[in-house]
Design a protein around this motif. Sequence first.
Motif, PDB file in Angstrom:
ATOM      1  N   LEU A   1       0.716  -1.256  -0.117  1.00  0.00           N
ATOM      2  CA  LEU A   1       0.081  -0.057   0.068  1.00  0.00           C
ATOM      3  C   LEU A   1       0.807   1.125  -0.097  1.00  0.00           C
ATOM      4  N   PRO A   2       1.772   1.203   0.817  1.00  0.00           N
ATOM      5  CA  PRO A   2       2.747   2.585   0.579  1.00  0.00           C
ATOM      6  C   PRO A   2       3.267   2.796  -0.630  1.00  0.00           C
ATOM      7  N   LEU A   3       3.496   1.796  -1.493  1.00  0.00           N
ATOM      8  CA  LEU A   3       4.246   2.066  -2.713  1.00  0.00           C
ATOM      9  C   LEU A   3       3.116   2.586  -3.758  1.00  0.00           C
ATOM     10  N   THR A   4       1.938   2.124  -3.558  1.00  0.00           N
ATOM     11  CA  THR A   4       0.907   2.509  -4.526  1.00  0.00           C
ATOM     12  C   THR A   4       0.353   3.834  -4.159  1.00  0.00           C
ATOM     13  N   LEU A   5       0.133   4.097  -2.888  1.00  0.00           N
ATOM     14  CA  LEU A   5       0.003   5.571  -2.610  1.00  0.00           C
ATOM     15  C   LEU A   5       0.982   6.556  -3.084  1.00  0.00           C
ATOM     16  N   VAL A   6       2.238   6.382  -2.972  1.00  0.00           N
ATOM     17  CA  VAL A   6       3.180   7.104  -3.734  1.00  0.00           C
ATOM     18  C   VAL A   6       3.186   7.282  -4.935  1.00  0.00           C
ATOM     19  N   GLY A   7       3.042   6.166  -5.758  1.00  0.00           N
ATOM     20  CA  GLY A   7       2.614   6.009  -7.131  1.00  0.00           C
ATOM     21  C   GLY A   7       1.514   6.923  -7.541  1.00  0.00           C
ATOM     22  N   SER A   8       0.572   6.917  -6.876  1.00  0.00           N
ATOM     23  CA  SER A   8      -0.893   7.589  -7.210  1.00  0.00           C
ATOM     24  C   SER A   8      -0.528   9.200  -7.357  1.00  0.00           C
ATOM     25  N   PHE A   9       0.401   9.632  -6.392  1.00  0.00           N
ATOM     26  CA  PHE A   9       0.377  11.052  -6.477  1.00  0.00           C
ATOM     27  C   PHE A   9       1.384  11.350  -7.588  1.00  0.00           C
ATOM     28  N   PHE A  10       2.073  10.776  -8.093  1.00  0.00           N
ATOM     29  CA  PHE A  10       2.863  10.784  -9.654  1.00  0.00           C
ATOM     30  C   PHE A  10       1.924  10.848 -10.765  1.00  0.00           C
ATOM     31  N   VAL A  11       0.894   9.817 -10.755  1.00  0.00           N
ATOM     32  CA  VAL A  11      -0.233   9.815 -11.742  1.00  0.00           C
ATOM     33  C   VAL A  11      -0.819  10.926 -11.802  1.00  0.00           C
ATOM     34  N   ILE A  12      -1.228  11.637 -10.853  1.00  0.00           N
ATOM     35  CA  ILE A  12      -1.910  13.250 -10.698  1.00  0.00           C
ATOM     36  C   ILE A  12      -1.012  14.079 -11.556  1.00  0.00           C
ATOM     37  N   PHE A  13       0.415  13.954 -11.181  1.00  0.00           N
ATOM     38  CA  PHE A  13       1.259  15.048 -11.712  1.00  0.00           C
ATOM     39  C   PHE A  13       1.360  14.900 -13.259  1.00  0.00           C
ATOM     40  N   LEU A  14       1.230  13.498 -13.704  1.00  0.00           N
ATOM     41  CA  LEU A  14       1.092  13.080 -15.207  1.00  0.00           C
ATOM     42  C   LEU A  14      -0.090  13.652 -15.843  1.00  0.00           C
ATOM     43  N   ASN A  15      -0.936  14.007 -15.211  1.00  0.00           N
ATOM     44  CA  ASN A  15      -2.314  14.284 -15.808  1.00  0.00           C
ATOM     45  C   ASN A  15      -2.811  15.432 -14.782  1.00  0.00           C
ATOM     46  N   PHE A  16      -2.034  16.611 -14.686  1.00  0.00           N
ATOM     47  CA  PHE A  16      -2.484  17.715 -13.388  1.00  0.00           C
ATOM     48  C   PHE A  16      -3.891  18.275 -14.329  1.00  0.00           C
ATOM     49  N   PRO A  17      -4.839  18.601 -13.247  1.00  0.00           N
ATOM     50  CA  PRO A  17      -5.973  19.196 -13.602  1.00  0.00           C
ATOM     51  C   PRO A  17      -5.897  20.591 -13.950  1.00  0.00           C
ATOM     52  N   ILE A  18      -4.953  21.280 -13.751  1.00  0.00           N
ATOM     53  CA  ILE A  18      -5.052  22.813 -14.247  1.00  0.00           C
ATOM     54  C   ILE A  18      -4.148  22.932 -15.438  1.00  0.00           C
ATOM     55  N   PRO A  19      -4.776  23.127 -16.580  1.00  0.00           N
ATOM     56  CA  PRO A  19      -3.987  23.435 -17.922  1.00  0.00           C
ATOM     57  C   PRO A  19      -2.807  24.111 -17.923  1.00  0.00           C
ATOM     58  N   ALA A  20      -2.635  25.165 -17.232  1.00  0.00           N
ATOM     59  CA  ALA A  20      -1.508  26.041 -16.962  1.00  0.00           C
ATOM     60  C   ALA A  20      -0.271  25.278 -16.590  1.00  0.00           C
ATOM     61  N   VAL A  21      -0.396  24.437 -15.170  1.00  0.00           N
ATOM     62  CA  VAL A  21       0.365  23.915 -14.908  1.00  0.00           C
ATOM     63  C   VAL A  21       0.860  22.587 -15.592  1.00  0.00           C
TER      64      VAL A  21
END
Length: 438
Positions: free
Chosen positions: A36-56
């Motif tokens: 679980l700790p590894l998948t939680l950390v990986g999840s954060f980077f998934v969000i960075f890969l598809n950041f919800p704010i277009p400018a960022v």
Amino acid sequence: MNGLITFLEQKVSPIAAKIGGQRHMLAVRKGIISTLPLTLVGSFFVIFLNFPIPAVAEKLTPFLPILDIPYRFTVGILALYATFGIASSLAQSYKLDQLTAGIIAVMSFIVTSIAPARLWAEASTTNLLTNKPEIVAAGRYLNIANLGAQSLFGAIVTALISVEIYRFMKVKNITIKMPEGVPPEVANSFIALFPAGACLILFWVIRHMLGFDINATLSNLLMPLQGFLAGNSLLGGLVTVFLICFFWILGIHGPAIMGPVIRPFWESSIADNMEAFSNHVAATDMPNIFTEMFLQWFVWIGGAGATLALVCLFLTSKSAYLKELGKIGFLPGLFNINEPIIFGAPIVMNPTLTIPFILSPMVMTVIAYVATITHIVPMTVSRTVFTVPSPIGAMMVTNWHIMAGVLVVINFLVSLVIYYPFFKVFEKEQIASELAEG
């Protein structure tokens, strides 16, 4: 009703508890949860890969290949980590050396994950220096995609078999014994020599001599079940919710019973979604609806049974006990911890609260399912810890979509309405009991 409860308590509950406590089932559950700790950390980077704010997101575009690495080596090779965790947990139950068992299991799993030599005969890659095709030698290249969640069932099988071989050879004294005074770590290494060799030969013969792909075969066999329980089937989602709540009513930790069966499906489903999302697929077009995160944030509001609504009703109660219990259970309930309510009310073996405890989550599941298939709410694309308050957690795992938080509020109000009449009946019973006791 009393006869049914007695039957469940005397006949069903002991069987369920025995299944949930079986050492192999426990090892699978503990081993997968350890990732679980590894998948939680990986999840954060998934969000960075598809950041919800277009400018960022635009500014992050040049860094996407680098940002993808943490995801690939956490969620992307989930089965590899689970292999070690499962083997280590099972070895602990047998009082074997956990480190040795984990290493042997990892070796076995990797051997089964490499394509056999004859498949590589037709494969080629391009040499970056000469720009010419070249043949890749068998065993010289490991595709990390084979170590992901899709191979989780293969990881479970190889881990369990490896530890059983290790245990069998130790019990039968098929080992190399070192003299007294040799450090334990050295002695354990020699004890594991024959088991390691046996596991290596066994899985090498199966995969590379016979050409039998354990991972692919198990995945193909179990894929229909995964699609039913943790895919897009509303019936499958309702069955999962019902069983988890049902076991809680018997006084048994629902996820502890269901975990060994459904958690591999959950892990595979959320990994599929994260993989698709990392490849810039829209959050409304993910492969799977019924991930663990879907249930966690849209259904288990306050914990299994959606008991936060009941806690809030307890706070308004005229019963001194229920009002005090509501105060005790409110803060844990906000963070989705509801054992004080399940065992304090109690909900366990309580005919009055059993119906809403099951009915409320099932109705909420239907509402969340409809909201998802109509694209009002995106599918879950990442994961977070279960102790985050529900509206925030729901938005986090749907790439910060505001309607996910709105859905949580709607489902909470629905659960409040469902629980209310049963709460009033239970409150009346409790007040009468308090008056009788003086």
